[in-house]
Write a protein that holds these residues in place. Structure first.
Motif, PDB file in Angstrom:
ATOM      1  N   GLN A 142     -49.175  73.478  -8.408  1.00  0.00           N
ATOM      2  CA  GLN A 142     -49.375  74.912  -8.619  1.00  0.00           C
ATOM      3  C   GLN A 142     -50.252  75.505  -7.523  1.00  0.00           C
ATOM      4  N   TRP A 182     -40.955  70.089  -0.982  1.00  0.00           N
ATOM      5  CA  TRP A 182     -40.996  71.387  -0.334  1.00  0.00           C
ATOM      6  C   TRP A 182     -40.448  71.129   1.051  1.00  0.00           C
ATOM      7  N   GLU A 214     -38.127  75.176  -2.024  1.00  0.00           N
ATOM      8  CA  GLU A 214     -38.623  74.220  -3.009  1.00  0.00           C
ATOM      9  C   GLU A 214     -37.451  73.596  -3.752  1.00  0.00           C
ATOM     10  N   ARG A 232     -48.110  75.993  -4.503  1.00  0.00           N
ATOM     11  CA  ARG A 232     -47.249  77.171  -4.672  1.00  0.00           C
ATOM     12  C   ARG A 232     -48.028  78.459  -4.409  1.00  0.00           C
TER      13      ARG A 232
END
Length: 157
Positions: A136, A113, A108, A139
């Motif tokens: 989020q 990414w 990241e 992730r």
């Protein structure tokens, strides 16, 4: 979870991606191009020699610019869909499905990414087209598949 993002790729993104995907020996050509440029300037040679030095030094960036010009055929708009199964990337003519199991590692950065495939392939998923909640969620999915470390696990351990 289905997170969708539409991204218009510009020439600077293409050049950066081309630079990242270049094999390590391209730095040899860059060094050779810069050395040749210094030699041409030191001996005050003609402009055609300078052109050869610049082309040798900027090979990955020139490749990215040419790829951007050729991208009119396939479309410059990419639609990313990240789901529990994997990543789907679509352009006007192409469709790429990648399962999370097919990705060996993920890094990241501030803007992307960067996901690696077996054999050295790269996949860049841009962050700027996603909301903070979507970031989020991505992730969390990456942490579930052990591609990045889960931040909650780090704070409790």
């Amino acid at each position: 979870m289905n997170i969708s993002a539409v991204v218009e790729v510009n020439v600077w993104d293409r050049m950066r991606n081309s630079r990242r995907q270049s094999p390590p020996f391209t730095w040899f050509f860059r060094l050779l191009g810069v050395s040749y440029l210094v030699w041409v300037i030191a001996f005050d040679l003609s402009i055609s020699y300078i052109l050869v030095a610049v082309v040798a030094g900027l090979t990955p960036e020139l490749r990215g610019a040419v790829m951007h010009l050729r991208s009119r055929k396939y479309g410059r708009t990419y639609r990313y869909v990240l789901s529990d199964e994997g990543v789907n990337i679509r352009t006007r003519l192409t469709n790429l499905d990648v399962a999370w199991d097919g990705i060996t590692s993920c890094r990241e950065t501030k803007r992307h990414w960067i996901m690696r495939f077996p054999g050295g392939g790269l996949l860049h998923v841009p962050k700027h087209a996603l909301t903070p909640m979507d970031r989020q969620a991505v992730r969390e999915v990456l942490a579930q598949h052990r591609l990045i470390k889960d931040e909650q696990q780090r704070t409790t351990a």
